[in-house]
Design an enzyme around this catalytic site. Structure first.
Site, PDB file in Angstrom:
ATOM      1  N   GLU A 179      -0.815   9.571  -6.000  1.00 31.69           N
ATOM      2  CA  GLU A 179       0.326   8.648  -5.935  1.00 31.69           C
ATOM      3  C   GLU A 179       0.620   8.015  -7.295  1.00 31.69           C
ATOM      4  OE1 GLU A 179      -1.351   6.456  -2.759  1.00 31.69           O
ATOM      5  OE2 GLU A 179      -0.989   8.102  -1.369  1.00 31.69           O
ATOM      6  N   GLU A 192       0.859  -1.184   0.000  1.00 34.63           N
ATOM      7  CA  GLU A 192       0.000   0.000   0.000  1.00 34.63           C
ATOM      8  C   GLU A 192       0.893   1.230   0.000  1.00 34.63           C
ATOM      9  OE1 GLU A 192      -2.989  -0.004  -0.637  1.00 34.63           O
ATOM     10  OE2 GLU A 192      -3.464   2.093  -0.224  1.00 34.63           O
ATOM     11  N   ASP A 243      -6.770   3.091   2.910  1.00 36.25           N
ATOM     12  CA  ASP A 243      -6.250   1.814   3.446  1.00 36.25           C
ATOM     13  C   ASP A 243      -7.363   0.773   3.499  1.00 36.25           C
ATOM     14  OD1 ASP A 243      -3.965   3.290   3.895  1.00 36.25           O
ATOM     15  OD2 ASP A 243      -4.447   3.681   5.993  1.00 36.25           O
TER      16      ASP A 243
HETATM   17  P1  8BR Z   1      -5.981   7.880   0.391  1.00 34.11           P
HETATM   18  O1  8BR Z   1      -6.089   7.887   1.863  1.00 34.11           O
HETATM   19  O2  8BR Z   1      -5.064   6.798  -0.097  1.00 34.11           O
HETATM   20  O3  8BR Z   1      -5.726   9.202  -0.251  1.00 34.11           O
HETATM   21  O4  8BR Z   1      -7.423   7.447  -0.123  1.00 34.11           O
HETATM   22  C1  8BR Z   1      -8.536   8.153   0.170  1.00 34.11           C
HETATM   23  C2  8BR Z   1      -9.703   7.537  -0.579  1.00 34.11           C
HETATM   24  O5  8BR Z   1     -10.838   7.694   0.230  1.00 34.11           O
HETATM   25  C3  8BR Z   1     -10.052   8.231  -1.895  1.00 34.11           C
HETATM   26  O6  8BR Z   1      -9.403   7.628  -2.981  1.00 34.11           O
HETATM   27  C4  8BR Z   1     -11.553   8.061  -1.999  1.00 34.11           C
HETATM   28  O7  8BR Z   1     -11.849   6.928  -2.797  1.00 34.11           O
HETATM   29  C5  8BR Z   1     -11.974   7.775  -0.569  1.00 34.11           C
HETATM   30  N1  8BR Z   1     -12.858   8.819  -0.014  1.00 34.11           N
HETATM   31  C6  8BR Z   1     -12.603  10.103   0.318  1.00 34.11           C
HETATM   32 BR1  8BR Z   1     -11.015  10.977   0.208  1.00 34.11          BR
HETATM   33  N2  8BR Z   1     -13.692  10.751   0.772  1.00 34.11           N
HETATM   34  C7  8BR Z   1     -14.676   9.841   0.735  1.00 34.11           C
HETATM   35  C8  8BR Z   1     -16.048   9.897   1.065  1.00 34.11           C
HETATM   36  N3  8BR Z   1     -16.605  11.014   1.504  1.00 34.11           N
HETATM   37  N4  8BR Z   1     -16.798   8.771   0.905  1.00 34.11           N
HETATM   38  C9  8BR Z   1     -16.244   7.631   0.440  1.00 34.11           C
HETATM   39  N5  8BR Z   1     -14.932   7.526   0.093  1.00 34.11           N
HETATM   40  C10 8BR Z   1     -14.160   8.606   0.241  1.00 34.11           C
HETATM   41  C1  GLC Z   2      -0.043   7.163   6.804  1.00 37.73           C
HETATM   42  C2  GLC Z   2       0.151   8.170   7.921  1.00 37.73           C
HETATM   43  C3  GLC Z   2      -0.743   7.872   9.103  1.00 37.73           C
HETATM   44  C4  GLC Z   2      -2.181   7.694   8.637  1.00 37.73           C
HETATM   45  C5  GLC Z   2      -2.267   6.758   7.466  1.00 37.73           C
HETATM   46  C6  GLC Z   2      -3.661   6.766   6.913  1.00 37.73           C
HETATM   47  O1  GLC Z   2       0.374   5.902   7.209  1.00 37.73           O
HETATM   48  O2  GLC Z   2       1.499   8.160   8.348  1.00 37.73           O
HETATM   49  O3  GLC Z   2      -0.651   8.901  10.042  1.00 37.73           O
HETATM   50  O4  GLC Z   2      -2.936   7.177   9.694  1.00 37.73           O
HETATM   51  O5  GLC Z   2      -1.387   7.125   6.449  1.00 37.73           O
HETATM   52  O6  GLC Z   2      -3.690   6.179   5.681  1.00 37.73           O
END
Ligand code: 8BR
Ligand code: GLC
Length: 491
Positions: free
Chosen positions: A312, A281, A470
């Site tokens: 990313e 991830e 995640d």
């Molecule tokens: P990252 O933490 O890897 O950036 O991923 C965040 C993901 O959360 C986004 O790609 C999106 O799909 C999802 N997300 C977000 Br931001 N806001 C959301 C919401 N309000 N409802 C559902 N999914 C959400």
């Molecule tokens: C990264 C950050 C951490 C956060 C996580 C969420 O690992 O370091 O603080 O909780 O991303 O995806």
């Protein structure tokens, strides 16, 4: 695309995956966990924050685009950048001064489990997997408290000559310190005025200030490495945290040492179970040398599956020498679904992967190498299951069991996501990548890869956004493995 049909597919997929999860024997999850100090920024917080600085100086610092937080002004600048674009970012800080400054000047609302491996272990254990083995090289007593207390969540502990699996609260390292990250969540439509510039935040997202204390080492204890077979049986491993690797350490070691150890651990896991699948991830990696080393030396050829968000994808393409594609992914953002698709295919090829899962706000794309043992329908179910998890997590801020996950089915599919997919359909059908009928199913059959695309559930006013990515990646990967195990059991 028919929204009702996709809602029904979400429901069917949820129950299909729920039925398959018991076939998974175990999942290994390493390396990073920390405590997240979460603060939801209000208008008041923001005017107070901006008031602490000279606005022209903030703007000047924005221009320098700091990649590390050395002083409060760097923080103010990166926060403004993140809010202006509505884009998540994670910036390291190597001093504890910022921690003190933030505590004094902003404070936080609550603390909870953070770090990809920590969040993922808790989620998978809460979904009722038979066994989740978490491994955090710096598990402190305080950090261990943030793991869910559940019989299926274990952590290796060295006891004499042996390695035994114990609940995290009984497996911590005495004397280990805790890593605390700051998460600044902000909401769409906040209005910001600073140094003559004015903007409105385009979407809910967050900025992470990631503490990188000196003792932090992304590595596996020798004894655990030697006795990795004590973790078995496991069907898969989800690995994360590589972003913490530094170019140089004070003791003379370099990132090469840590990259080499990381690869050895992966190869050893695979040798213990040749069927084992490994997912990495990804998250924001500011240092380009490290970003490239993680991609080309740890991920390429060694792992099967990669999970990441759109920013990313762009960042990865950039260090792999695809500047133009990277730029078009970033520039067009969520509308750049065509570039995103090509970018994900490029990553699959450049890194010799079996699977690349990209999540975006409103839709997910999964690119698959030819010859994958599951059908596209089964892969689609895995993605739909993860979309329901994202809905549940955004809605309630947590998922503590399968019933809470099921609540995600109530969240509607994003109409913006459907619209993006409709636009992409025109492109795909025009280029003869698929028929309109195939696209309606979310399937693309390429010459050297296949792909699955789904519209996803999006909560209008999410409780928090940290950790949703995640949940999406881990949920889909676990669902996919569970289906693989289920079909093997029928053979
Ligand atoms: P990252 O933490 O890897 O950036 O991923 C965040 C993901 O959360 C986004 O790609 C999106 O799909 C999802 N997300 C977000 Br931001 N806001 C959301 C919401 N309000 N409802 C559902 N999914 C959400
Ligand atoms: C990264 C950050 C951490 C956060 C996580 C969420 O690992 O370091 O603080 O909780 O991303 O995806």
């Amino acid at each position: 695309m028919d929204i009702q049909e996709w809602e029904q597919r979400h429901t069917d997929a949820f129950y299909n995956v729920k039925g398959a999860l018991p076939y998974l024997e175990g999942m290994f999850v390493a390396y990073n966990s920390n405590i997240d100090a979460i603060k939801h920024l209000t208008d008041k917080d923001l005017s107070k924050l901006i008031g602490l600085f000279n606005e022209a100086e903030i703007q000047a610092r924005v221009e320098t685009y700091p990649r590390e937080i050395k002083e409060p002004l760097d923080f103010a600048a990166r926060l403004l950048i993140s809010m202006r674009e509505g884009k998540a970012a994670e910036i390291p800080t190597y001093t504890s001064d910022i921690h003190e400054w933030l505590k004094e000047n902003l404070g936080f609302d609550y603390a909870r489990m953070g770090g990809q491996a920590g969040i993922i272990s808790n989620l998978l254990a809460s979904l009722g997997l038979n066994k989740v083995v978490a491994y955090i090289p710096w598990l402190s007593k305080e950090q261990a408290e943030y793991f869910v207390a559940s019989d299926n969540l274990l952590h290796p502990k060295v006891e004499g000559e042996k390695v035994v699996l114990k609940p995290p609260k009984k497996a911590f390292k005495p004397g280990a310190e805790s890593k605390v990250n700051w998460i600044f969540e902000y909401s769409r439509d906040l209005e910001i005025t600073c140094g003559g510039s004015k903007f409105r935040v385009p979407r809910d997202n967050r900025l992470i200030i990631s503490s990188r204390p000196k003792w932090l080492r992304l590595d596996m204890d020798r004894e655990i490495y030697e006795h990795l077979d004590s973790l078995l049986p496991i069907d898969g491993a989800i690995l994360s945290g590589y972003q913490m690797i530094k170019e140089q350490y004070e003791d003379g070691s370099t990132y090469r040492d840590y990259v080499c150890h990381s690869v050895k651990a992966i190869e050893k896991l695979k040798s213990l179970n040749p069927e084992l699948r490994i997912h990495v991830e990804l998250t924001s990696i500011q240092n380009r040398v490290i970003r490239k080393a993680i991609l080309t030396e740890i991920i390429a050829k060694h792992v099967h599956s990669l999970g990441l968000d759109t920013v990313e994808v762009a960042n990865a393409l950039n260090v792999l020498g695809h500047e133009e594609l990277s730029y078009s992914v970033i520039k067009k953002e969520e509308n750049g679904i065509t570039s995103l698709y090509h970018g994900a295919v490029q990553l699959l090829k450049d890194l010799s992967l079996e699977r690349v899962h990209v999540h975006s706000l409103g839709f997910y794309i999964c690119i698959l190498a030819k010859g994958h043992p599951l059908t596209l329908k089964e892969h689609r179910d895995a993605l739909l299951f993860s979309s329901t998890l994202a809905g549940a997590k955004a809605l309630n801020g947590k998922i503590e069991n399968l019933e809470e996950a099921e609540a995600g089915l109530e969240v509607p599919i994003s109409s913006k996501g459907l619209e993006d997919l409709e636009n992409f359909k025109l492109y795909c059908v025009g280029k003869k990548l698929c028929t309109p009928e195939e696209f309606e199913y979310g399937y693309l059959y390429g010459a050297d890869h296949d792909a699955v695309l789904i519209p996803s559930k999006v909560v209008n006013q999410p409780k928090a956004t940290v950790g949703i990515g995640d949940a999406i990646s881990a949920g889909a990967f676990a669902a996919m493995l569970a289906r693989m195990k289920q079909s093997q059991s029928r053979e």
